[in-house]
Write an enzyme that holds these catalytic residues in place. Structure first.
Site: not given
Length: 441
Positions: A26, A149, A202, A244, A254, A257, A321
């Protein structure tokens, strides 16, 4: 593993635990120093233990030095961020920069693998960048992640499927070998199809949630209980289980976006993604619905104090987020309400996001002290087991808006709450019989 965000860090730690030699790379020096010191920058159950085990075994390292980390590596996974741009597109600036830096340093036998969610055609873009840097001989493979997550480690180690896409079948099979011990289907396809599988998955899950939230609004208006409706639907094998549960909608890094990015890709290529637009609109409406319920219960939000329980977009993560709670707090304070909030782990991140729009408290009871209303926005198990009688006694008012339908309406009413759920009309019966009835047709 290029990038130590949520995906890069969890995938890197899992690969190291499987016995592979992994370097997480990184450009953020502070993050790398933190990881080297044993401080994990995200909350994910089990991740700290996994990282510690990998480091102690000498299989997991952290670096900011491309020159040191890249040469000699067989697989180079790209797991950099692809944030949403102004038009909803996924920005590939990080991918471009990473591949441009990698290209001169890669050595014979290396394969580039995209792990993060990237727009269709990204694999072709990476090949073009490699060619521009004279690195024509390195294959590119798409290997999208399907980790939730809060359960990322389990999802990686025991996946429903592994998807691998490439125009180079030999390279695809080399990547498949990394998963040879996994007991799941491995789908090998072309680059663009692999990239699309992640977006389609997604978008479909987000659609299921928005569908049940729309059904919830209709149930509430017509006197039905969406909780029982959802369970009745799930028993149909054609419908299937999961996603549901009515509530205040989806968020996180996710779904928002990826749905926006897929809509953008469809528009650019002449399609009319009206279903995706409706999915996003319904999700926005669900957040506003919680505020409307508070307004109905309190008559006016100005000068009122609202306790918000839960700040992360889902339990078992500190990720805020696109969290519903963040939007809702903006809406509440915009109408003049005072917000006091609690979350088991996401408080500091939410405070950075919201600043003085909320007062962070150390417990749910402290948040409820003197409040006119309580709003549940995240389904942490802690909120199921609260002493709700004590919560009611601490409050000035009695309004409880259950944005995740965690509680039994009758019990909450007995405790003295004016209880508002999502998609559960007061006229609907709270009882259901799940066992077969003798003599049924």
């Amino acid at each position: 593993m290029v990038g130590t965000g949520y995906v890069g860090l969890t995938v890197g730690a899992c690969f190291a635990d499987l016995g592979h030699e992994v370097t997480c790379l990184d450009i953020d020096e502070a993050k790398i120093e933190s990881l080297r010191a044993g401080r994990v920058p995200i909350y994910e159950p089990g991740l700290e233990t996994l990282i510690d085990r990998g480091v102690r075994a000498g299989r997991l390292r952290f670096s900011t030095d491309y020159d040191e980390a890249v040469p000699g590596r067989e697989f180079i996974f790209i797991a950099v961020d692809t944030p949403t741009g102004a038009a909803g597109e996924a920005s590939l600036a990080g991918v471009d920069a990473a591949v441009s830096t990698l290209a001169p340093l890669m050595t014979a036998g290396a394969t580039i693998v995209t792990k993060s969610t990237v727009p269709l055609g990204t694999g072709d873009l990476i090949s073009r960048i490699l060619r521009e840097h004279g690195a024509d001989d390195f294959p590119v493979v798409s290997n999208p992640e399907f980790q939730r997550e809060g359960s990322a480690i389990q999802d990686f180690l025991k996946p429903d499927r592994v998807v691998i896409g490439s125009g180079d079948e030999a390279a695809a099979r080399r990547v498949a070998e990394l998963y040879r011990t996994f007991d799941c289907p491995i789908i090998i396809t072309d680059l663009r199809t692999a990239e699309m599988i992640k977006y389609a998955s997604n978008a479909f899950l987000a659609t299921r949630i928005s569908f049940i939230n729309e059904m919830g609004a209709i149930c509430e208006a017509l006197g039905a209980d969406v909780e029982v409706v959802g369970r009745g639907m799930e028993l149909d094998r054609r419908v299937g289980r999961g996603y549901l549960n009515a509530g205040i909608g989806w968020g996180g890094s996710c779904f928002p976006k990826d749905v926006r990015a897929l809509e953008h890709m469809a528009l650019v290529h002449g399609c009319h993604p009206q279903l995706l637009r409706a999915v996003m609109e319904i999700n926005r409406d669900a957040r506003h619905s919680a505020v409307r319920k508070l307004r109905d219960g309190l008559d006016d939000l100005r000068g009122r104090t609202v306790a918000v329980l839960g700040l992360s977009f889902k339990p078992n993560t500190d990720d805020v987020r696109d969290a519903p709670a963040v939007d809702i707090i903006h809406l509440l304070t915009g109408e003049g309400a005072e917000v006091r909030a609690y979350d088991p782990v996401a408080g500091p991140r939410a405070q950075e996001e919201l600043g003085d729009r909320m007062t962070l408290t150390a417990s749910p009871l402290e948040a409820a002290q003197g409040a006119d209303a309580v709003l549940i926005t995240t389904e942490w198990n802690e909120f199921r087991e609260l002493d709700w009688a004590a919560m009611r006694a601490a409050m000035r008012g009695n309004v409880l808006v259950d944005g995740r339908n965690m509680h039994d309406p009758a019990r909450m009413a007995q405790l003295g709450f004016a209880y508002y759920a999502m998609g559960r009309s007061p006229r609907a019966s709270a009882h259901e019989t799940m066992a077969p009835v003798a003599g049924g047709a």
